[in-house]
Motif scaffolding. Structure first.
Motif, PDB file in Angstrom:
ATOM      1  N   GLY A 196       0.797  -1.225   0.000  1.00 32.13           N
ATOM      2  CA  GLY A 196       0.000   0.000   0.000  1.00 32.13           C
ATOM      3  C   GLY A 196       0.828   1.273   0.000  1.00 32.13           C
ATOM      4  N   LYS A 197       0.130   2.380  -0.056  1.00 34.46           N
ATOM      5  CA  LYS A 197       0.746   3.705  -0.154  1.00 34.46           C
ATOM      6  C   LYS A 197       1.709   3.971   1.009  1.00 34.46           C
ATOM      7  CE  LYS A 197      -0.370   8.623  -0.370  1.00 34.46           C
ATOM      8  NZ  LYS A 197      -1.440   9.647  -0.409  1.00 34.46           N
ATOM      9  N   GLY A 198       2.892   4.516   0.675  1.00 34.64           N
ATOM     10  CA  GLY A 198       3.817   4.974   1.693  1.00 34.64           C
ATOM     11  C   GLY A 198       4.532   3.887   2.463  1.00 34.64           C
ATOM     12  N   VAL A 199       4.514   2.648   1.995  1.00 36.35           N
ATOM     13  CA  VAL A 199       5.185   1.550   2.698  1.00 36.35           C
ATOM     14  C   VAL A 199       6.688   1.631   2.455  1.00 36.35           C
ATOM     15  CG1 VAL A 199       5.487  -0.960   2.782  1.00 36.35           C
ATOM     16  CG2 VAL A 199       3.188   0.025   2.682  1.00 36.35           C
ATOM     17  N   TYR A 200       7.460   1.397   3.516  1.00 36.46           N
ATOM     18  CA  TYR A 200       8.923   1.358   3.441  1.00 36.46           C
ATOM     19  C   TYR A 200       9.382  -0.062   3.763  1.00 36.46           C
ATOM     20  CZ  TYR A 200      13.804   2.055   4.849  1.00 36.46           C
ATOM     21  OH  TYR A 200      15.163   1.970   4.972  1.00 36.46           O
ATOM     22  N   VAL A 201      10.146  -0.669   2.848  1.00 38.43           N
ATOM     23  CA  VAL A 201      10.691  -2.007   3.070  1.00 38.43           C
ATOM     24  C   VAL A 201      12.211  -1.889   3.055  1.00 38.43           C
ATOM     25  CG1 VAL A 201      10.722  -4.409   2.353  1.00 38.43           C
ATOM     26  CG2 VAL A 201       8.661  -3.038   1.974  1.00 38.43           C
TER      27      VAL A 201
END
Length: 201
Positions: free
Chosen positions: A42-47
């Motif tokens: 989803g929007k704005g996810v940081y991995v």
């Protein structure tokens, strides 16, 4: 199936993205990440770098999945879930110098197959959340969660057990050291160690 990456997302050329996976607005996927097939990010996810994520995983908006977290197949991670990876975080060393990558100890976290983490829950590093477990929204999870366990609260406590379908499990009979529990909706039987079953608060 094609990989879908929104134009605003930043996906490293050194990341591996499985077929059918969608990466939405303003995500950042760092080097060494492995994202499985048919994931929805989803929007704005940081991995973070090196994170391993299985197939059919759904990560909702504004989740940060930090280095040291492993997510197995079929996991649901609700919006704003917070992972950690350092048990003793500091910005600086005792002498006031900035900490470097070599100045901290990674604590690994594993989210096992089919588990679900509710919105705004915080997952302390160094724990395992078992298969098909469920974490209530807003919970602070500080210890391992058994397979099929339902936990919630701050700190989160084991409150009940749930089926893979999400409905409640109820004790049906015993088989030695196991409780055989039955799902109230789909009639599935699940075996849970008696000692774990009896630890519900």
């Amino acid at each position: 199936m094609a990989v879908r990456i929104h134009p605003t997302a930043e996906v490293s050329d050194q990341a591996t993205i499985g077929e059918g996976t969608s990466i939405w607005h303003q995500c950042q996927i760092r080097p060494g990440v492995r994202l499985g097939q048919n994931c929805n990010i989803g929007k704005g996810v940081y991995v973070d770098a090196g994170v391993q994520i299985g197939d059919n995983v759904k990560i909702q908006n504004y989740v940060s999945v930090y280095h040291g977290v492993t997510v197995e197949d079929g996991v649901f991670i609700g919006p704003h879930v917070c992972f950690t990876n350092d048990m003793r975080p500091r910005a600086v060393n005792p002498d006031g110098s900035p900490k470097s990558a070599d100045d901290w100890v990674l604590s690994e976290t594993r989210i096992q197959r089919g588990a679900a983490l509710g919105a705004n829950s915080t997952i302390r590093c160094g724990i395992t959340i078992g298969e098909w477990a469920m974490v209530g929204s807003g919970s602070v999870v500080t210890r391992d969660v058994p397979a099929h366990g339902l936990v919630f609260g701050n700190p989160a406590r084991l409150r009940a057990f749930v089926c893979a379908c999400g409905a409640s499990l109820h004790s049906d009979h015993r088989e030695g050291d196991l409780v055989v529990a039955r799902c109230e909706e789909c009639d599935t039987l699940v075996k849970i160690p008696a000692q774990v079953w009896e630890s519900v608060r």
